[in-house]
Scaffold this motif. Sequence first.
Motif, PDB file in Angstrom:
ATOM      1  N   HIS A 134      21.046   4.752  -1.372  1.00  0.00           N
ATOM      2  CA  HIS A 134      19.813   4.040  -1.005  1.00  0.00           C
ATOM      3  C   HIS A 134      19.041   4.877   0.005  1.00  0.00           C
ATOM      4  O   HIS A 134      18.889   4.507   1.170  1.00  0.00           O
ATOM      5  N   LYS A 135      18.541   6.001  -0.445  1.00  0.00           N
ATOM      6  CA  LYS A 135      17.863   6.933   0.451  1.00  0.00           C
ATOM      7  C   LYS A 135      16.544   6.372   0.998  1.00  0.00           C
ATOM      8  O   LYS A 135      16.011   6.907   1.964  1.00  0.00           O
ATOM      9  N   LYS A 171      12.724  -3.575  -5.781  1.00  0.00           N
ATOM     10  CA  LYS A 171      11.448  -3.608  -5.075  1.00  0.00           C
ATOM     11  C   LYS A 171      11.215  -4.945  -4.369  1.00  0.00           C
ATOM     12  O   LYS A 171      10.693  -4.994  -3.256  1.00  0.00           O
ATOM     13  N   THR A 172      11.589  -6.040  -5.017  1.00  0.00           N
ATOM     14  CA  THR A 172      11.371  -7.359  -4.426  1.00  0.00           C
ATOM     15  C   THR A 172      12.111  -7.500  -3.105  1.00  0.00           C
ATOM     16  O   THR A 172      11.533  -7.893  -2.087  1.00  0.00           O
ATOM     17  N   TRP A 193       0.833  -1.202   0.000  1.00  0.00           N
ATOM     18  CA  TRP A 193       0.000   0.000   0.000  1.00  0.00           C
ATOM     19  C   TRP A 193       0.869   1.254   0.000  1.00  0.00           C
ATOM     20  O   TRP A 193       0.599   2.204  -0.743  1.00  0.00           O
ATOM     21  N   LEU A 194       1.909   1.272   0.818  1.00  0.00           N
ATOM     22  CA  LEU A 194       2.801   2.433   0.882  1.00  0.00           C
ATOM     23  C   LEU A 194       3.489   2.686  -0.452  1.00  0.00           C
ATOM     24  O   LEU A 194       3.643   3.831  -0.882  1.00  0.00           O
ATOM     25  N   LEU A 195       3.906   1.614  -1.123  1.00  0.00           N
ATOM     26  CA  LEU A 195       4.578   1.768  -2.406  1.00  0.00           C
ATOM     27  C   LEU A 195       3.619   2.233  -3.498  1.00  0.00           C
ATOM     28  O   LEU A 195       3.999   3.003  -4.388  1.00  0.00           O
ATOM     29  N   LYS A 196       2.379   1.788  -3.417  1.00  0.00           N
ATOM     30  CA  LYS A 196       1.408   2.097  -4.472  1.00  0.00           C
ATOM     31  C   LYS A 196       0.774   3.466  -4.310  1.00  0.00           C
ATOM     32  O   LYS A 196       0.561   4.185  -5.300  1.00  0.00           O
ATOM     33  N   TYR A 197       0.492   3.864  -3.071  1.00  0.00           N
ATOM     34  CA  TYR A 197      -0.318   5.068  -2.862  1.00  0.00           C
ATOM     35  C   TYR A 197       0.427   6.235  -2.212  1.00  0.00           C
ATOM     36  O   TYR A 197      -0.163   7.281  -1.970  1.00  0.00           O
ATOM     37  N   THR A 198       1.689   6.086  -1.899  1.00  0.00           N
ATOM     38  CA  THR A 198       2.446   7.185  -1.302  1.00  0.00           C
ATOM     39  C   THR A 198       3.765   7.368  -2.038  1.00  0.00           C
ATOM     40  O   THR A 198       4.170   6.520  -2.834  1.00  0.00           O
ATOM     41  N   ARG A 199       4.441   8.468  -1.720  1.00  0.00           N
ATOM     42  CA  ARG A 199       5.754   8.754  -2.292  1.00  0.00           C
ATOM     43  C   ARG A 199       6.848   8.634  -1.236  1.00  0.00           C
ATOM     44  O   ARG A 199       7.947   9.156  -1.392  1.00  0.00           O
ATOM     45  N   PHE A 213       8.679   6.159  -0.311  1.00  0.00           N
ATOM     46  CA  PHE A 213       9.876   5.443  -0.766  1.00  0.00           C
ATOM     47  C   PHE A 213      10.140   5.730  -2.244  1.00  0.00           C
ATOM     48  O   PHE A 213      10.465   4.824  -3.016  1.00  0.00           O
ATOM     49  N   SER A 214      10.014   6.978  -2.612  1.00  0.00           N
ATOM     50  CA  SER A 214      10.181   7.356  -4.018  1.00  0.00           C
ATOM     51  C   SER A 214      11.596   7.119  -4.523  1.00  0.00           C
ATOM     52  O   SER A 214      11.817   6.995  -5.734  1.00  0.00           O
ATOM     53  N   ALA A 215      12.562   7.056  -3.604  1.00  0.00           N
ATOM     54  CA  ALA A 215      13.950   6.821  -4.017  1.00  0.00           C
ATOM     55  C   ALA A 215      14.215   5.370  -4.383  1.00  0.00           C
ATOM     56  O   ALA A 215      15.286   5.051  -4.913  1.00  0.00           O
ATOM     57  N   LEU A 216      13.263   4.487  -4.106  1.00  0.00           N
ATOM     58  CA  LEU A 216      13.458   3.058  -4.360  1.00  0.00           C
ATOM     59  C   LEU A 216      13.441   2.756  -5.852  1.00  0.00           C
ATOM     60  O   LEU A 216      12.474   3.070  -6.558  1.00  0.00           O
TER      61      LEU A 216
END
Length: 331
Positions: A225-226, A100-101, A84-90, A92-95
């Motif tokens: 790796h911010k 991702k896996t 959910w955090l990866l899909k709907y927020t920014r 972890f935008s540095a990832l």
Amino acid sequence: MLAAFARLIGLVLTGYLLFKSENIRRKFLPVASILTLNFLFPAYYVTRYGMTWDAAFSKGAWWMPIFFVMCVFTLLVQYMLIRWLLKYTRIFSALADDHKTEFMLLFAVHNLGYVPLPIFEAIAPPELLIYLFTYIMAYQLIFWSLAVNVIKHKPGEPFQMNFRFSVPFYGILAGILLASTGWYDLIPRVIAVPVEKYSRFAMDAIMIILGGILAGVPRGNIRDHKEFLPFLLYRQVLYPLAVLVVFIILRLLFNGPALFPGTGIDISETWRWLQLFLVIEAAVPPATNIMVAIQNYGRSEQLAYSGNGIIISYLGAAVSLPVFVILAYYL
């Protein structure tokens, strides 16, 4: 409690210094790891089941399947949270997409055994260890099937599910069989007593091995790796804090003990030891088994990235985990 933490940190530092040399680490760390995981830990599980089964069973046999389900639920919640955090927020935008896996595994799969076990052994009711072993059994099933296959999967290839069980998992099964049937009591004491005495060093050995693993993790630049800085904040501070707050509210609503009870935790104080258990499991860093699995089934770039994540998260946990243990124990 502070003495227990100091001892754990000392053991990890001992392992780090002992295996800092690449030559020593290459020659002796695999041997130490094999002996601990394949001999000491199975013996530890067998003896701890045999020694505390009756007490744990009399206090509530139903907790064993509940802890099995709790592990499945916990890992599922953590997995759904990071998705959910990866899909709907920014946040972890540095990832990078390439990582991702591994990042999701670091977030979702926590070190639910090797780090919490010494803590619970030092401050929790001994019967809780029996329930924890059932929790670990569920983890073994999930990790050595789903997680390993996620690591092995390559884009464009069909996903295949295969089960792989470790020797410690069989140790848990053997411990359950011997304890539940009463066969453990038939083991001659001349054999059982030394095994009970020396198998508890599995906890010390795994902390030393953890230090050795950390000594050999490839170093990277945190600036590359911010995403790991918000990882520390959200996964190892805000998440366990939310678990603690929710559990305190539920505890008070359902007439659990008031805040600051001021006494040690007994197995009869269900709300208190459940709070301690769930908060610690929420606050621990990622599972070191991720590194073991990637080393055996993954790619070199996965290993380097996960290694840096492990290093950063364990350094963060050295500060955050003691705080949450103290809060969960005394509140």
